[in-house]
Design a protein around this motif. Structure first.
Motif, mmCIF file in Angstrom:
data_model
loop_
_atom_site.group_PDB
_atom_site.id
_atom_site.type_symbol
_atom_site.label_atom_id
_atom_site.label_comp_id
_atom_site.label_asym_id
_atom_site.label_seq_id
_atom_site.Cartn_x
_atom_site.Cartn_y
_atom_site.Cartn_z
ATOM 1 N N GLY A 36 36.110 40.327 24.851
ATOM 2 C CA GLY A 36 37.326 41.048 24.506
ATOM 3 C C GLY A 36 38.091 41.633 25.670
ATOM 4 O O GLY A 36 39.138 42.266 25.455
ATOM 5 N N TYR A 37 37.607 41.472 26.882
ATOM 6 C CA TYR A 37 38.401 41.891 28.031
ATOM 7 C C TYR A 37 39.614 40.964 28.164
ATOM 8 O O TYR A 37 39.497 39.761 27.948
ATOM 9 C CB TYR A 37 37.569 41.804 29.315
ATOM 10 C CG TYR A 37 36.442 42.803 29.411
ATOM 11 C CD1 TYR A 37 36.677 44.086 29.914
ATOM 12 C CD2 TYR A 37 35.150 42.471 29.020
ATOM 13 C CE1 TYR A 37 35.632 45.007 30.020
ATOM 14 C CE2 TYR A 37 34.107 43.379 29.117
ATOM 15 C CZ TYR A 37 34.349 44.650 29.617
ATOM 16 O OH TYR A 37 33.315 45.565 29.714
ATOM 17 N N ASN A 38 40.772 41.522 28.514
ATOM 18 C CA ASN A 38 41.918 40.642 28.736
ATOM 19 C C ASN A 38 41.771 39.942 30.081
ATOM 20 O O ASN A 38 40.848 40.232 30.855
ATOM 21 C CB ASN A 38 43.248 41.404 28.605
ATOM 22 C CG ASN A 38 43.452 42.459 29.691
ATOM 23 O OD1 ASN A 38 43.126 42.253 30.858
ATOM 24 N ND2 ASN A 38 44.010 43.606 29.296
ATOM 25 N N THR A 39 42.672 39.024 30.378
ATOM 26 C CA THR A 39 42.475 38.188 31.565
ATOM 27 C C THR A 39 42.477 39.002 32.863
ATOM 28 O O THR A 39 41.677 38.744 33.764
ATOM 29 C CB THR A 39 43.555 37.092 31.647
ATOM 30 O OG1 THR A 39 44.847 37.686 31.479
ATOM 31 C CG2 THR A 39 43.333 36.031 30.579
ATOM 32 N N THR A 40 43.355 39.984 32.962
ATOM 33 C CA THR A 40 43.385 40.810 34.178
ATOM 34 C C THR A 40 42.115 41.630 34.296
ATOM 35 O O THR A 40 41.493 41.705 35.372
ATOM 36 C CB THR A 40 44.621 41.724 34.176
ATOM 37 O OG1 THR A 40 45.804 40.915 34.214
ATOM 38 C CG2 THR A 40 44.615 42.655 35.371
ATOM 39 N N GLU A 41 41.696 42.267 33.196
ATOM 40 C CA GLU A 41 40.468 43.066 33.213
ATOM 41 C C GLU A 41 39.259 42.203 33.545
ATOM 42 O O GLU A 41 38.401 42.594 34.363
ATOM 43 C CB GLU A 41 40.260 43.728 31.844
ATOM 44 C CG GLU A 41 41.269 44.787 31.486
ATOM 45 C CD GLU A 41 41.162 45.226 30.039
ATOM 46 O OE1 GLU A 41 41.632 46.329 29.723
ATOM 47 O OE2 GLU A 41 40.602 44.464 29.213
ATOM 48 N N ALA A 42 39.170 41.030 32.916
ATOM 49 C CA ALA A 42 38.029 40.142 33.149
ATOM 50 C C ALA A 42 37.984 39.689 34.600
ATOM 51 O O ALA A 42 36.919 39.628 35.221
ATOM 52 C CB ALA A 42 38.092 38.933 32.215
ATOM 53 N N ALA A 43 39.157 39.356 35.157
ATOM 54 C CA ALA A 43 39.204 38.900 36.545
ATOM 55 C C ALA A 43 38.756 40.001 37.497
ATOM 56 O O ALA A 43 37.931 39.769 38.399
ATOM 57 C CB ALA A 43 40.614 38.426 36.894
ATOM 58 N N ILE A 44 39.272 41.202 37.324
ATOM 59 C CA ILE A 44 38.910 42.313 38.212
ATOM 60 C C ILE A 44 37.432 42.655 38.082
ATOM 61 O O ILE A 44 36.695 42.720 39.075
ATOM 62 C CB ILE A 44 39.786 43.545 37.907
ATOM 63 C CG1 ILE A 44 41.246 43.262 38.256
ATOM 64 C CG2 ILE A 44 39.289 44.772 38.668
ATOM 65 C CD1 ILE A 44 42.209 44.323 37.763
ATOM 66 N N LEU A 45 36.981 42.861 36.842
ATOM 67 C CA LEU A 45 35.592 43.239 36.616
ATOM 68 C C LEU A 45 34.644 42.118 37.011
ATOM 69 O O LEU A 45 33.612 42.354 37.658
ATOM 70 C CB LEU A 45 35.395 43.613 35.146
ATOM 71 C CG LEU A 45 33.980 44.043 34.722
ATOM 72 C CD1 LEU A 45 33.503 45.243 35.522
ATOM 73 C CD2 LEU A 45 33.955 44.357 33.216
ATOM 74 N N GLY A 46 34.972 40.880 36.651
ATOM 75 C CA GLY A 46 34.092 39.754 36.937
ATOM 76 C C GLY A 46 33.939 39.490 38.421
ATOM 77 O O GLY A 46 32.827 39.265 38.917
ATOM 78 N N VAL A 47 35.047 39.512 39.146
ATOM 79 C CA VAL A 47 34.991 39.284 40.594
ATOM 80 C C VAL A 47 34.208 40.400 41.277
ATOM 81 O O VAL A 47 33.399 40.161 42.182
ATOM 82 C CB VAL A 47 36.417 39.161 41.162
ATOM 83 C CG1 VAL A 47 36.421 39.253 42.684
ATOM 84 C CG2 VAL A 47 37.049 37.847 40.718
ATOM 85 N N TYR A 48 34.420 41.624 40.833
ATOM 86 C CA TYR A 48 33.705 42.772 41.406
ATOM 87 C C TYR A 48 32.197 42.657 41.164
ATOM 88 O O TYR A 48 31.387 42.826 42.079
ATOM 89 C CB TYR A 48 34.251 44.060 40.797
ATOM 90 C CG TYR A 48 33.660 45.331 41.377
ATOM 91 C CD1 TYR A 48 34.263 45.953 42.468
ATOM 92 C CD2 TYR A 48 32.525 45.912 40.824
ATOM 93 C CE1 TYR A 48 33.741 47.131 42.991
ATOM 94 C CE2 TYR A 48 32.000 47.082 41.347
ATOM 95 C CZ TYR A 48 32.607 47.691 42.429
ATOM 96 O OH TYR A 48 32.069 48.847 42.946
ATOM 97 N N LEU A 49 31.806 42.358 39.929
ATOM 98 C CA LEU A 49 30.384 42.209 39.588
ATOM 99 C C LEU A 49 29.741 41.049 40.340
ATOM 100 O O LEU A 49 28.608 41.157 40.830
ATOM 101 C CB LEU A 49 30.231 41.994 38.083
ATOM 102 C CG LEU A 49 30.417 43.209 37.182
ATOM 103 C CD1 LEU A 49 30.549 42.769 35.732
ATOM 104 C CD2 LEU A 49 29.243 44.178 37.336
ATOM 105 N N HIS A 50 30.460 39.941 40.434
ATOM 106 C CA HIS A 50 29.996 38.764 41.158
ATOM 107 C C HIS A 50 29.675 39.137 42.609
ATOM 108 O O HIS A 50 28.601 38.815 43.137
ATOM 109 C CB HIS A 50 31.114 37.716 41.088
ATOM 110 C CG HIS A 50 30.813 36.398 41.693
ATOM 111 N ND1 HIS A 50 31.471 35.947 42.823
ATOM 112 C CD2 HIS A 50 29.971 35.401 41.342
ATOM 113 C CE1 HIS A 50 31.040 34.739 43.132
ATOM 114 N NE2 HIS A 50 30.129 34.372 42.250
ATOM 115 N N GLY A 51 30.606 39.863 43.247
ATOM 116 C CA GLY A 51 30.387 40.284 44.623
ATOM 117 C C GLY A 51 29.293 41.320 44.757
ATOM 118 O O GLY A 51 28.505 41.294 45.710
ATOM 119 N N LEU A 52 29.225 42.245 43.799
ATOM 120 C CA LEU A 52 28.201 43.290 43.841
ATOM 121 C C LEU A 52 26.813 42.683 43.687
ATOM 122 O O LEU A 52 25.863 43.080 44.392
ATOM 123 C CB LEU A 52 28.467 44.325 42.742
ATOM 124 C CG LEU A 52 27.571 45.561 42.722
ATOM 125 C CD1 LEU A 52 27.629 46.313 44.051
ATOM 126 C CD2 LEU A 52 27.982 46.484 41.570
#
Length: 504
Positions: A453-469
């Protein structure tokens, strides 16, 4: 964290001077004090320090640092690059003050005056700051190259000399710093990959610039930080069930590339999705069912590559396509059908992007809930060559608006361009993630977040951050060299735990 342009930084200084109020000389003293304290804390003051100053305010910072270090009994030699013109008012005042503490001040007017720098020396680069308006040339360029080629440790104040704040210095002479001490917020030049070898390690120092300017000034770009991530991340409710977290579809894999499908599937499941269905060629069913038992597998009619799409696309909350699918004509047709028929949020990566670059007409089928995740070469195939990172960033923002989708340009400080004109740099991740399969993992994470249910901007920001973390946790325990893409998925849980702990 907002990323300001050179003009905005100057305006912030002026706003602070006018509204605190404070004099420009006092503000310079704050900056110099912050830099001096950092040098003391990092024990660079145990070595001989050579401070190179221009005649502007960056040079004034250097002179003030020299005075503050001398007060602490740190050995300092000061070199002033002679331009034949009088320095700024604050530079001149700091030069007067410095004369009360030392006579070890040298004016550089020729290459013969350049000092020999040893391995144990520390150089402070206070020649030029954010005010650079043209590439370095002549004696100043010679001095910068002399320092850069020396074995000394170089610490740049504000920016390495020769680096533009808002445009590329790729073909120009630029100081190679080991550390850059910048103030309050990141500048775009400190985040692009092409400048990494010149900035070294970047350290932000607070100097008390007025917070009201930061709060009321719009920035076209931002750096992801913990506060932004906390505002996006949604904690699970105690009574939730798998139906609350979406059903994702991943179209991935081909003969010899089922590993990409497995990496993507595992990451999708670790992202918190409720259900996952994999659509893959027949050759992938046994590897997938064995390696990822939690996923359902629907096989394509073709044995070795994708040739169609699932019959009932309405079952899925989000769709990801691309990892390992290859470039067959039938696969291109399957992608076309998917784009025509599916209106759910969608992630397109890897070979899906390569097919878009081959079949240019497919781009017209992209809808508003699409995320494209190219690495620089895929970006070039899609949108054409760019001369440098700054041009690529500008083009990514143009294309995100034109195509009305989110574009994630993977790399050093991964860049996210959104269709509303906003843009983000990632603050997590490391060079250990430069390994085969890392992009497949990101596709899985993004698809899983969209399904929840995250929108595309939220998913991109959160996903990229988690991926890097996750990559940072993996590197801390395994080393950057020994990391594999699968390790990113294994450390994804630790990344989520950190979000949960900081989101209480």
């Amino acid at each position: 964290m907002k990323i300001f342009t050179a003009g905005q930084i100057r305006n912030w200084d002026a706003y602070t001077i006018a509204n605190e109020p404070i004099t420009s000389l006092q503000l310079m003293e704050r900056a110099a004090t912050a830099c001096t304290n950092w040098l003391l804390e990092q024990r660079f003051t145990q070595q001989h320090i050579h401070i190179f100053c221009g005649k502007g305010n960056n040079g004034g910072d250097g002179l003030a640092i020299a005075r503050l270090l001398l007060i602490q009994a740190v050995p300092v030699t000061v070199y002033i690059f002679e331009t034949g013109k009088k320095g700024s008012n604050d530079f001149q005042r700091n030069l007067e003050l410095l004369h009360n503490h030392t006579t070890d001040i040298h004016f550089l007017q020729s290459t013969d005056a350049f000092p020999t720098l040893q391995q144990n020396d520390v150089v402070i680069d206070a020649l030029l700051g954010t005010g650079l308006d043209r590439p370095l040339e002549g004696l100043l360029a010679d001095l910068v190259q002399h320092i850069s080629n020396s074995p000394a440790t170089v610490i740049a104040i504000d920016l390495p000399t020769g680096m533009f704040t808002d445009k590329s210095c790729k073909e120009a002479v630029c100081m190679r710093a080991d550390h850059t001490l910048s103030f309050e917020v990141y500048k775009q030049c400190l985040l692009v990959a092409e400048n990494a070898e010149y900035c070294g390690n970047v350290h932000l120092l607070a100097i008390g610039l007025h917070p009201a300017y930061y709060e009321t000034t719009l920035a076209a770009q931002q750096l992801m930080d913990a506060a932004i991530i906390r505002s996006i991340y949604k904690k699970r409710k105690a009574a939730a069930h798998k139906g609350n977290f979406g059903h994702a579809l991943l179209l991935a894999g081909s003969y010899g590339k089922t590993g990409a499908a497995i990496l993507s599937a595992k990451a999708c499941l670790r992202s918190g999705v409720g259900l996952l269905t994999m659509h893959t060629p027949t050759c992938g069913i046994i590897p997938l069912q064995t390696a990822v038992p939690e996923a359902m597998v629907e096989t394509d009619a073709n044995e070795k590559y994708l040739s169609n799409t699932p019959a009932d696309l309405l079952r899925y909350a989000a769709i990801g396509i691309g990892p390992g699918i290859d470039l067959h004509e039938e696969t291109a047709n399957a992608l076309m059908l998917l784009l025509q028929q599916a209106h759910q949020p969608m992630v397109l990566d890897a070979d899906a992007l390569n097919l878009l670059s081959i079949k240019k007409e497919l781009s017209a089928l992209l809808h508003t809930d699409c995320i494209l995740t190219p690495h620089p070469k895929e970006f070039e195939r899609l949108f054409g060559k760019t001369a440098n990172d700054f041009e690529r960033i500008e083009k990514a923002q143009e294309k995100a608006t034109e195509l009305n989708c989110v574009i994630v340009v993977k790399g050093h400080h991964t860049f996210i361009a959104c269709p509303d004109g906003t843009a983000w740099f990632n603050s997590t991740g490391n060079a250990g993630m430069a390994t085969a399969g890392s992009g497949d993992v990101l596709t899985g994470i993004l698809t899983g977040l969209l399904a929840q249910g995250y929108n595309t901007t939220e998913a991109a920001i959160l996903g990229v951050y988690l991926h890097g973390l996750a990559g940072d946790f993996a590197a801390a325990e395994l080393s950057q060299e020994a990391m594999t893409a699968g390790d990113l998925t294994r450390y994804l849980g630790k990344a989520f735990l950190q979000l949960s702990l900081t989101n209480r």
